[in-house]
Design a protein around this motif. Sequence first.
Motif, PDB file in Angstrom:
ATOM      1  N   ASP A 160      -3.250  -3.386  15.497  1.00  0.00           N
ATOM      2  CA  ASP A 160      -1.810  -3.190  15.640  1.00  0.00           C
ATOM      3  C   ASP A 160      -1.040  -4.410  15.152  1.00  0.00           C
ATOM      4  OD1 ASP A 160      -1.736  -0.596  17.344  1.00  0.00           O
ATOM      5  OD2 ASP A 160      -3.161  -1.891  18.397  1.00  0.00           O
ATOM      6  N   ILE A 161      -1.682  -5.568  15.230  1.00  0.00           N
ATOM      7  CA  ILE A 161      -1.079  -6.854  14.872  1.00  0.00           C
ATOM      8  C   ILE A 161      -2.142  -7.691  14.184  1.00  0.00           C
ATOM      9  CG2 ILE A 161      -0.003  -8.976  15.802  1.00  0.00           C
ATOM     10  CD1 ILE A 161       0.481  -7.175  18.404  1.00  0.00           C
ATOM     11  N   ILE A 162      -1.744  -8.492  13.209  1.00  0.00           N
ATOM     12  CA  ILE A 162      -2.644  -9.480  12.615  1.00  0.00           C
ATOM     13  C   ILE A 162      -2.117 -10.863  12.988  1.00  0.00           C
ATOM     14  CG2 ILE A 162      -3.679 -10.399  10.503  1.00  0.00           C
ATOM     15  CD1 ILE A 162      -4.520  -7.526  11.127  1.00  0.00           C
ATOM     16  N   ASP A 163      -2.981 -11.663  13.624  1.00  0.00           N
ATOM     17  CA  ASP A 163      -2.613 -13.014  14.053  1.00  0.00           C
ATOM     18  C   ASP A 163      -3.125 -14.011  13.016  1.00  0.00           C
ATOM     19  OD1 ASP A 163      -1.475 -14.782  16.015  1.00  0.00           O
ATOM     20  OD2 ASP A 163      -3.502 -15.312  16.656  1.00  0.00           O
ATOM     21  N   VAL A 164      -2.198 -14.612  12.272  1.00  0.00           N
ATOM     22  CA  VAL A 164      -2.554 -15.509  11.169  1.00  0.00           C
ATOM     23  C   VAL A 164      -2.463 -16.954  11.639  1.00  0.00           C
ATOM     24  CG1 VAL A 164      -2.017 -16.225   8.811  1.00  0.00           C
ATOM     25  CG2 VAL A 164      -1.658 -13.833   9.501  1.00  0.00           C
ATOM     26  N   GLY A 165      -3.554 -17.691  11.448  1.00  0.00           N
ATOM     27  CA  GLY A 165      -3.581 -19.095  11.859  1.00  0.00           C
ATOM     28  C   GLY A 165      -4.033 -20.006  10.744  1.00  0.00           C
ATOM     29  N   GLY A 166      -3.373 -21.166  10.639  1.00  0.00           N
ATOM     30  CA  GLY A 166      -3.705 -22.128   9.593  1.00  0.00           C
ATOM     31  C   GLY A 166      -4.218 -23.450  10.119  1.00  0.00           C
ATOM     32  N   GLU A 167      -4.467 -23.528  11.435  1.00  0.00           N
ATOM     33  CA  GLU A 167      -5.053 -24.735  12.020  1.00  0.00           C
ATOM     34  C   GLU A 167      -6.069 -24.322  13.062  1.00  0.00           C
ATOM     35  OE1 GLU A 167      -2.506 -28.062  13.279  1.00  0.00           O
ATOM     36  OE2 GLU A 167      -3.574 -28.037  15.194  1.00  0.00           O
ATOM     37  N   SER A 168      -7.275 -24.811  12.940  1.00  0.00           N
ATOM     38  CA  SER A 168      -8.310 -24.464  13.900  1.00  0.00           C
ATOM     39  C   SER A 168      -7.981 -25.055  15.264  1.00  0.00           C
ATOM     40  CB  SER A 168      -9.668 -25.001  13.442  1.00  0.00           C
ATOM     41  OG  SER A 168     -10.652 -24.793  14.446  1.00  0.00           O
ATOM     42  N   SER A 169      -8.244 -24.279  16.321  1.00  0.00           N
ATOM     43  CA  SER A 169      -8.058 -24.770  17.687  1.00  0.00           C
ATOM     44  C   SER A 169      -9.388 -24.767  18.436  1.00  0.00           C
ATOM     45  CB  SER A 169      -7.029 -23.918  18.435  1.00  0.00           C
ATOM     46  OG  SER A 169      -7.391 -22.550  18.414  1.00  0.00           O
ATOM     47  N   ARG A 170     -10.495 -24.786  17.678  1.00  0.00           N
ATOM     48  CA  ARG A 170     -11.801 -24.859  18.340  1.00  0.00           C
ATOM     49  C   ARG A 170     -11.921 -26.203  19.055  1.00  0.00           C
ATOM     50  NH1 ARG A 170     -14.795 -28.352  15.489  1.00  0.00           N
ATOM     51  NH2 ARG A 170     -14.230 -28.707  13.312  1.00  0.00           N
ATOM     52  N   PRO A 171     -12.757 -26.289  20.086  1.00  0.00           N
ATOM     53  CA  PRO A 171     -12.915 -27.562  20.802  1.00  0.00           C
ATOM     54  C   PRO A 171     -13.306 -28.705  19.866  1.00  0.00           C
ATOM     55  CG  PRO A 171     -13.943 -25.789  22.030  1.00  0.00           C
ATOM     56  CD  PRO A 171     -13.540 -25.204  20.710  1.00  0.00           C
ATOM     57  N   GLY A 172     -12.578 -29.824  19.983  1.00  0.00           N
ATOM     58  CA  GLY A 172     -12.869 -30.987  19.166  1.00  0.00           C
ATOM     59  C   GLY A 172     -12.192 -31.023  17.814  1.00  0.00           C
ATOM     60  N   SER A 173     -11.441 -29.955  17.493  1.00  0.00           N
ATOM     61  CA  SER A 173     -10.824 -29.885  16.162  1.00  0.00           C
ATOM     62  C   SER A 173      -9.678 -30.874  16.032  1.00  0.00           C
ATOM     63  CB  SER A 173     -10.317 -28.466  15.884  1.00  0.00           C
ATOM     64  OG  SER A 173      -9.345 -28.094  16.842  1.00  0.00           O
ATOM     65  N   GLU A 174      -9.475 -31.345  14.798  1.00  0.00           N
ATOM     66  CA  GLU A 174      -8.379 -32.264  14.491  1.00  0.00           C
ATOM     67  C   GLU A 174      -7.147 -31.464  14.063  1.00  0.00           C
ATOM     68  OE1 GLU A 174      -8.308 -35.466  14.800  1.00  0.00           O
ATOM     69  OE2 GLU A 174     -10.424 -36.021  15.057  1.00  0.00           O
ATOM     70  N   PRO A 175      -5.954 -31.920  14.420  1.00  0.00           N
ATOM     71  CA  PRO A 175      -4.741 -31.235  13.952  1.00  0.00           C
ATOM     72  C   PRO A 175      -4.561 -31.425  12.449  1.00  0.00           C
ATOM     73  CG  PRO A 175      -4.173 -33.265  15.096  1.00  0.00           C
ATOM     74  CD  PRO A 175      -5.652 -33.080  15.284  1.00  0.00           C
ATOM     75  N   VAL A 176      -3.857 -30.496  11.816  1.00  0.00           N
ATOM     76  CA  VAL A 176      -3.513 -30.626  10.398  1.00  0.00           C
ATOM     77  C   VAL A 176      -2.013 -30.846  10.288  1.00  0.00           C
ATOM     78  CG1 VAL A 176      -5.438 -29.159   9.682  1.00  0.00           C
ATOM     79  CG2 VAL A 176      -3.184 -28.144  10.011  1.00  0.00           C
ATOM     80  N   ASP A 177      -1.592 -31.443   9.195  1.00  0.00           N
ATOM     81  CA  ASP A 177      -0.164 -31.688   9.029  1.00  0.00           C
ATOM     82  C   ASP A 177       0.567 -30.386   8.751  1.00  0.00           C
ATOM     83  OD1 ASP A 177       0.482 -31.493   5.894  1.00  0.00           O
ATOM     84  OD2 ASP A 177      -1.495 -32.423   6.141  1.00  0.00           O
ATOM     85  N   GLU A 178       1.857 -30.404   9.001  1.00  0.00           N
ATOM     86  CA  GLU A 178       2.661 -29.187   8.932  1.00  0.00           C
ATOM     87  C   GLU A 178       2.670 -28.575   7.538  1.00  0.00           C
ATOM     88  OE1 GLU A 178       7.324 -28.151   9.622  1.00  0.00           O
ATOM     89  OE2 GLU A 178       6.250 -29.077  11.301  1.00  0.00           O
ATOM     90  N   GLU A 179       2.755 -29.399   6.511  1.00  0.00           N
ATOM     91  CA  GLU A 179       2.815 -28.865   5.147  1.00  0.00           C
ATOM     92  C   GLU A 179       1.514 -28.167   4.759  1.00  0.00           C
ATOM     93  OE1 GLU A 179       5.593 -28.602   3.379  1.00  0.00           O
ATOM     94  OE2 GLU A 179       6.479 -29.454   5.200  1.00  0.00           O
ATOM     95  N   THR A 180       0.403 -28.716   5.181  1.00  0.00           N
ATOM     96  CA  THR A 180      -0.885 -28.060   4.910  1.00  0.00           C
ATOM     97  C   THR A 180      -0.948 -26.706   5.598  1.00  0.00           C
ATOM     98  OG1 THR A 180      -2.035 -30.176   4.682  1.00  0.00           O
ATOM     99  CG2 THR A 180      -3.394 -28.254   5.196  1.00  0.00           C
ATOM    100  N   GLU A 181      -0.523 -26.671   6.856  1.00  0.00           N
ATOM    101  CA  GLU A 181      -0.536 -25.413   7.603  1.00  0.00           C
ATOM    102  C   GLU A 181       0.371 -24.374   6.942  1.00  0.00           C
ATOM    103  OE1 GLU A 181       0.136 -23.821  12.203  1.00  0.00           O
ATOM    104  OE2 GLU A 181       0.078 -25.977  11.787  1.00  0.00           O
ATOM    105  N   LYS A 182       1.541 -24.807   6.522  1.00  0.00           N
ATOM    106  CA  LYS A 182       2.460 -23.890   5.840  1.00  0.00           C
ATOM    107  C   LYS A 182       1.836 -23.326   4.572  1.00  0.00           C
ATOM    108  CE  LYS A 182       6.863 -25.928   7.379  1.00  0.00           C
ATOM    109  NZ  LYS A 182       8.049 -26.731   6.939  1.00  0.00           N
ATOM    110  N   SER A 183       1.198 -24.202   3.800  1.00  0.00           N
ATOM    111  CA  SER A 183       0.619 -23.754   2.528  1.00  0.00           C
ATOM    112  C   SER A 183      -0.497 -22.739   2.741  1.00  0.00           C
ATOM    113  CB  SER A 183       0.087 -24.958   1.737  1.00  0.00           C
ATOM    114  OG  SER A 183      -1.062 -25.528   2.358  1.00  0.00           O
TER     115      SER A 183
END
Length: 389
Positions: A160-183
């Motif tokens: 019914d919905i597609i959840d699109v993610g551009g930054e992994s939230s797995r345990p221990g993951s590092e954040p990504v910068d906003e521009e990378t996530e947008k791209s």
Amino acid sequence: MVRIKRFYRNEDIIRELERIGTDKIIMEHISSKMRFYTFLIEGVSPAIGNIIKQSALSRGTDAGINRLVIKGEPSSSDILIGGTKKEFQYIYEMMKEQPFKIRNIFKEIMETIDFVEKKRRTKIMGILNVTPDSFYDGGRYNDLKAAIDRGIKMKEEGADIIDVGGESSRPGSEPVDEETEKSRVFPVIEALSKEGITISIDTYKSGVAEGAIKRGAKIVNDISGLRFDKNMIDVVKNNDVDVVIMHMKGTPKNMQENPYYEDTMKEIIDFLKERIEFAEGSGVNPQRIIIDPGIGFGKRVIDNIKIMKNIFEFNSLRKPILIGASRKSFIGKLTGADVNERLPGSLLSVFLSIDAGVEYVRVHDVKETKQVIELYYRIMEEDDTIHNN
């Protein structure tokens, strides 16, 4: 022969009363006496505790309370009270003459019963991670065409919905910068929105959320519960989109470093209650809020078990619930299954979610989940189209 019966829905009670030949005028009255509910009332004074106890007894039900309350001790006590909907309605009417606090307790009980009894069907939120490092499908859909094809495929399979993610939230993951996530996410969201697919953006960054909404996203799925970016609340409010408020201890990088709870369910519910109050107090439409207890986000295995066993309790907040247990590590730790072998455990989590009245399940395996949901409702609703098959 005497047969014990378990009724899942009010409609099932009515159906049985019709079969027996009960007068239609009194069917609803009778069915309300056959729907049993249990509530935990936290931290009431001895005076209020005694009033509730005596009121319950007067209606033929009962309430469990600290044995010292009758002596005016301790200063506060929790109460466990059970009864049918009709019994709670009677008690609520009695309490209308009582002080505001006690009256409000039973008003909340009746509102929760009404929320639970509303008809709702569980919807599927398909997971589309356009990341190189997500715990299950990281790297599979980095290519734009692969991501779009996967989104369309999940829609065809029943999402019914597609959840699109551009930054992994797995345990221990590092954040990504906003521009990378947008791209990563913007081209995918834009393409899938043009296909008529309902899109959720999985982000805690207001800039990513704002851009995703402009490209067609209808839901903001914020794992931080609107805490990591002070501007996110304005994005949600000003665009009048749905928002998923999730519970998490810490951040994805450190959330699994010895998480601890004194009372898992109470602490998560209290957190979500505070976040709901913050959102509504900031001007977010109350009808737009969805809650997620955050399976695997700052949780031990025992905490995830308690959540799955007690999902029904989240209905106390009277908001649509989202559960995301798909292929999570607690399934592997309990069964020894590798991430690629956790489909059966994921589907059990889906069943438990549907049975507790959950409105959204966030999953990797859409086709299989769709079958579980369809079969559940065909069985529970006793679809007349299959009676003669």
